[in-house]
Design a protein around this motif. Structure first.
Motif, short mmCIF file in Angstrom:
data_model
loop_
_atom_site.label_atom_id
_atom_site.label_comp_id
_atom_site.label_asym_id
_atom_site.label_seq_id
_atom_site.Cartn_x
_atom_site.Cartn_y
_atom_site.Cartn_z
N LEU A 43 0.83 -1.21 0.00
CA LEU A 43 0.00 0.00 0.00
C LEU A 43 0.86 1.26 0.00
N GLU A 44 2.00 1.20 0.71
CA GLU A 44 2.89 2.37 0.74
C GLU A 44 3.41 2.67 -0.66
N VAL A 45 3.72 1.61 -1.40
CA VAL A 45 4.22 1.79 -2.77
C VAL A 45 3.12 2.37 -3.66
N ILE A 46 1.92 1.81 -3.51
CA ILE A 46 0.79 2.28 -4.31
C ILE A 46 0.27 3.60 -3.78
N GLY A 47 0.75 3.95 -2.58
CA GLY A 47 0.20 5.09 -1.83
C GLY A 47 0.10 6.40 -2.58
N SER A 48 0.84 6.57 -3.67
CA SER A 48 0.78 7.84 -4.39
C SER A 48 -0.61 8.11 -4.92
N SER A 49 -1.40 7.03 -5.10
CA SER A 49 -2.76 7.23 -5.60
C SER A 49 -3.74 7.50 -4.47
N LEU A 50 -3.26 7.36 -3.22
CA LEU A 50 -4.11 7.68 -2.08
C LEU A 50 -3.80 9.11 -1.63
N PRO A 51 -4.75 9.75 -0.96
CA PRO A 51 -4.49 11.12 -0.50
C PRO A 51 -3.45 11.13 0.61
N ASP A 52 -2.67 12.21 0.67
CA ASP A 52 -1.73 12.38 1.77
C ASP A 52 -2.53 12.59 3.05
N ILE A 53 -2.40 11.63 3.95
CA ILE A 53 -3.29 11.62 5.12
C ILE A 53 -2.98 12.76 6.07
N LYS A 54 -1.78 13.36 5.93
CA LYS A 54 -1.45 14.49 6.80
C LYS A 54 -2.26 15.73 6.40
N GLU A 55 -2.65 15.77 5.13
CA GLU A 55 -3.52 16.86 4.68
C GLU A 55 -4.95 16.50 5.06
N GLU A 56 -5.28 16.76 6.33
CA GLU A 56 -6.53 16.23 6.85
C GLU A 56 -7.75 16.72 6.08
N SER A 57 -7.76 18.00 5.73
CA SER A 57 -8.96 18.51 5.07
C SER A 57 -9.10 17.92 3.67
N LEU A 58 -7.95 17.79 2.99
CA LEU A 58 -7.97 17.17 1.67
C LEU A 58 -8.43 15.72 1.78
N PHE A 59 -7.87 15.03 2.78
CA PHE A 59 -8.24 13.64 3.03
C PHE A 59 -9.75 13.52 3.26
N THR A 60 -10.26 14.39 4.10
CA THR A 60 -11.70 14.38 4.40
C THR A 60 -12.51 14.68 3.15
N ASP A 61 -12.08 15.73 2.42
CA ASP A 61 -12.82 16.12 1.21
C ASP A 61 -12.89 14.97 0.21
N GLN A 62 -11.77 14.27 0.05
CA GLN A 62 -11.76 13.20 -0.95
C GLN A 62 -12.66 12.05 -0.53
N ILE A 63 -12.69 11.77 0.79
CA ILE A 63 -13.59 10.72 1.26
C ILE A 63 -15.05 11.16 1.08
N MET A 64 -15.32 12.41 1.42
CA MET A 64 -16.67 12.94 1.23
C MET A 64 -17.10 12.80 -0.23
N GLN A 65 -16.14 13.11 -1.10
CA GLN A 65 -16.44 13.03 -2.53
C GLN A 65 -16.77 11.59 -2.92
N LYS A 66 -15.99 10.65 -2.41
CA LYS A 66 -16.26 9.24 -2.69
C LYS A 66 -17.63 8.84 -2.17
N ILE A 67 -17.93 9.29 -0.94
CA ILE A 67 -19.22 8.95 -0.34
C ILE A 67 -20.35 9.53 -1.18
#
Ligand SMILES: [Zn+2]
Length: 142
Positions: A43-67
């Motif tokens: 997952l760490e290797v593939i991780g570039s396609s996942l949001p940077d989890i430290k960017e909490e608002s971006l992380f949240t926004d992207q999950i909201m978008q998925k939902i």
């Protein structure tokens, strides 16, 4: 017990396994720490396609978008959504110690509401109202 090859774990992470293989893979991961840690590194290797989890608002926004995408087109996107969301949650678990703010809990509440909506499709107006309120509240916390 036969361990899962790294190749298969990669294919699993990318959602490329057939359903039966995927089930076997999941069952094995639940009970095998060794393969789970290999999967984490995959997952760490593939991780570039996942949001940077430290960017909490971006992380949240992207999950909201998925939902929200899932809400709009449940039938067509549900398998993709569930696959992707499983990885989001796995990534979140990895850094749960870092998630000390209320963002994660708010998100959990939001997801609960979404799941409740699925269970009570007959009364979408009330649950939609709750969802909207929750969504606005989360956004205002930034
Ligand atoms: Zn194993």
């Amino acid at each position: 017990m036969n361990h899962i090859s790294r190749d298969d774990l990669e294919r699993y992470a990318k959602g490329e396994l057939e359903e039966r293989q995927r089930d076997e893979c999941e069952t094995h991961l639940y009970s095998c720490d060794q393969c789970m840690s290999t999967y984490m590194s995959v997952l760490e290797v593939i991780g570039s396609s996942l949001p940077d989890i430290k960017e909490e608002s971006l992380f949240t926004d992207q999950i909201m978008q998925k939902i929200n995408e899932d809400k709009i087109d449940k039938v067509a996107k549900r398998p993709f959504y569930e696959q992707t969301f499983f990885h989001y949650m796995l990534a979140a678990t990895l850094t749960i110690i870092l998630m000390t703010s209320g963002v994660f809990q708010s998100l959990t509440g939001y997801i609960d509401e979404v799941q409740r909506t699925r269970l009570s499709e007959e009364t979408p107006s009330i649950t939609n109202k709750i969802l909207e309120t929750t969504f606005i509240r989360i956004n205002n916390e930034d």
